[in-house]
Structure formats: structure tokens, C-alpha cells
Design an enzyme around this catalytic site. Sequence first.
Site, PDB file in Angstrom:
ATOM      1  N   VAL B  20       0.856  -1.196   0.000  1.00 48.56           N
ATOM      2  CA  VAL B  20       0.000   0.000   0.000  1.00 48.56           C
ATOM      3  C   VAL B  20       0.890   1.243   0.000  1.00 48.56           C
ATOM      4  CG1 VAL B  20      -1.955  -1.106   1.133  1.00 48.56           C
ATOM      5  CG2 VAL B  20      -0.189  -0.009   2.517  1.00 48.56           C
ATOM      6  N   CYS B  21       0.242   2.375  -0.257  1.00 50.25           N
ATOM      7  CA  CYS B  21       0.946   3.653  -0.290  1.00 50.25           C
ATOM      8  C   CYS B  21       1.620   3.915   1.050  1.00 50.25           C
ATOM      9  CB  CYS B  21      -0.041   4.775  -0.588  1.00 50.25           C
ATOM     10  SG  CYS B  21       0.685   6.421  -0.544  1.00 50.25           S
ATOM     11  N   PRO B  22       2.845   4.395   1.153  1.00 52.91           N
ATOM     12  CA  PRO B  22       3.709   4.779   0.025  1.00 52.91           C
ATOM     13  C   PRO B  22       4.684   3.693  -0.396  1.00 52.91           C
ATOM     14  CG  PRO B  22       4.713   5.542   2.038  1.00 52.91           C
ATOM     15  CD  PRO B  22       3.491   4.728   2.436  1.00 52.91           C
ATOM     16  N   GLU B  49      -6.102   3.362  -5.521  1.00 49.49           N
ATOM     17  CA  GLU B  49      -5.064   4.309  -5.058  1.00 49.49           C
ATOM     18  C   GLU B  49      -3.709   4.101  -5.756  1.00 49.49           C
ATOM     19  OE1 GLU B  49      -1.617   5.263  -3.142  1.00 49.49           O
ATOM     20  OE2 GLU B  49      -2.454   3.329  -2.505  1.00 49.49           O
TER      21      GLU B  49
END
Lengths: 76, 86, 268
Positions: B20-22, B49
Site C-alpha cells: 500500500v501507499c507509500p 489508489e
Amino acid sequence: MVAPEESMKIIVGGKFKDYPEGLRLSALIRQENVETPEYVTVALNDDFVEAAAFDEIALKEGDSVEFLYFMGGGGE
Amino acid sequence: MEKYENLPAADAALDITDAVCPITFVRAKAALEEMEAGAVLALRMNDGEPVQNVPRSVKEEGHRILKLADNEDGTYTLFVRKVEEA
Amino acid sequence: MSFSNEQLERYSRHIILKEIGIKGQKKLSAASVLIIGAGGLGAPAALYLAAAGVGRIGIADADRVDLSNLQRQIIHGTNDLGKEKAESAAESMRAVNPETRVETHVCFVSAANIGALIAGYDFVLDGTDNFPAKFLINDACVLAKKPFSHAGIIRFRGQLMTYVPGAGPCYRCAFKEPPPPDAVPTCSQAGVVGAMAGVIGSLQAMEAVKYFTGAGELLTGALLTYDALAQEFRKIRLPRREACGVCGSNPTITAPFDYPGAVCEVAP
């Protein structure tokens, strides 16, 4: 103290201030209430001034004065 | 099958669908750093995302986006050409 | 060497930065810093540099943790009272980041040991509390061509500068000689806000990070001063002093030396 005939703008610690023209550096140190003045380092227009010259130097319009202080803390 | 024939040839592949981000971008950036200038990375990422952010971030680093292919399984593959000293 | 996924995650906020990235993070991993003094300034600097993934950090301090330290020396806790500061600091640093190698030096710096101490590190951070030590660190670093960060704090004020060989003045250019003992107040006499140590020590860590990664401009040729009462930062240009005793054109100081009274600052 006699009222100054002429005043000049100088920069003290980054701020413009009015002082009588020809003010000696030593007088500025007194008037600015410099802490422990015998141990202050003075830079005038980005050059260091020897303490022996504080009495001789007359400040001019536009001069920039910086006071550098000893700061000894940090560890203990 | 035609759309697959149009895909650029990749020199390396990285799957970031588990991140997942980042971290998505961080892993892409790390992979690109280890490649030669001009080489192409195929980067598989999730819809949503990652697909909104990773291509933009990679581009901001100065690399060249060649193609974003919809894998039609909820993932996309981004083809990036590495640009040196981005 | 390439980073594991865990390392990429740990350092992700650095790696995302264009000015640091993977390359900069690798430079930090390969870097070494000596922090002299595990006190007010050294505490935040040591924690941030360990967290930043600096590969190897030395921490030099001969003192033990005292109750009056805890108001600002956030690397030590109440449970550390009486412990050697270097050891207490190392424990906190290892807890933050086990990847950083921490080396403890339980000693005060002196002319006798400083050369050997700084030789083992790429960058030195002065977190000492007295002028003899600050001048000693300056002279030793100038003579050994070692970059270092100088800082001092008192009451609501703090200041720092960075010396890099060949770029700008040293501490002695500006301040020449230590003032006589007790001529200028120290923190134990005059007090200091704990957060001041946090601000200035963190700025020293920032200088180290920027030195290693090459990001931005360092405080070379400048003294950054912070006045917390006015909430004002100022960057004062510092010239070199041609007649500087250690870095001038005719230096009189050719080896580090001790001023008398180097350890007189310890509060009774």
C-alpha cells in the site's frame, strides 16, 4: 546627552535602528545592552572587528552590526 | 489478444499488488534505481489508489511512462522507461 | 547492496524524497557519526540519526544519568538514573533502530584521546556543555580536516554552525578563545528550556543528514541563531578570520590542546 544633529539608520541584529551619526561601536555595545560585552564577538558588514578597535570605529549610515554570543550549554 | 501485442518489451518486472501507499512507490523507485538507463520496468499494481498515485510519482521522478495496461483482473501493469539522473 | 522490503518500509519517508531517495539512504547506511556528549543536544541528534539509518554512530560521554538531566535529555528515562549516559543512550538508539551500529566511548574528550576518537568517523557532532571542550573539538576537527556541527544553548536561545574543511570559517574564527571559567553563564547556572535542546540538537542531526546526502545547503559560513522568546531564527553570515589561530593563514595551533578547567562545569 545633547540631541544629535544628524541621525543615521544602521542595522543591528537584522533590524533597522536610528542612532546619531558617527556613533562609536563601543557606544553602540553599551546602548544595545549587550550581555557580557567583554566577551561578545562583533561583525561589522560581514567582517569581524577586533575588540581593541571598538572605541575607534565610527558607524556610518547603512552599516550592519551583528553581535555573536558565547553559548556554552548543550551537554551536562 | 491484440492489446497484449502492443505492450512494450520489459527488462524487469515488479509486482506491488501486495503493498500500500507509500511502499508501492518506494519499491518501484528502488527497482528503477537498480536498472540501467533506458531499461523498461513492468510494474503490476492494484486498481484504485496505486494506479492513481504510482504513475504520477514515477513521472515526477523524471522517468518515462510508456503504457498503462489494464489486466482486467483488478490490476494494471505500468511500463516505465528509466531515465538516468531524473 | 540493495535494501530489503523491510528496510524500504523503514526508510520509506526518506526514499520518497527526491533529495534523498535510495541513493541518499545508502549513503546514510554507509555513514558514521561521532556524537560527543549524550546530553541535551546529543539526545535528539542521536535518536534522529539512529532512526535515519546512519550505519554507525559513536557516542562519547563519561557522565552518568542524573535526575536533573531528564527535563531535556530525552534519550534517557527515569529508569536509567545512575547508568552511564553513553550506555543509556545506546540502549535507546538500538531500540529505535537495531540496524544502526552504536559504539559507546565512556570518556571525556581531551587532547590525548580526541584525535583517535574522531579518526574513526566521517562527521562529528558537538553536544558538549563547556567551552574548553567546544574549542578542543573545533581544533581537532580543523586539524584532522573533519566536518563537524557546533552548537550551544542557553535559556531561551540556541545557535549552531557547520564546519566543512575548505568551506568557510571554523568556530575559533568567530569566538577566538574560550571565555574565563564562569565569565559566561552555562545551562546549569542560567537554565535552559528542554525543548531548546530538542530544536538545536535536531538541527544538528539535520546538518549531518544533509552533509551525507548532499541535499541543500549546509550552515557553512553561517551561524543560525534561534531566539525562542521572539520565536525568531536568524542566519548570520560568518566570515573567515585570516588570523584565526587554527584555520588562518599562519596558524599557531598545530595540535589539539586542553584548556584548564575542562571538567569544572559539572554541577555539584
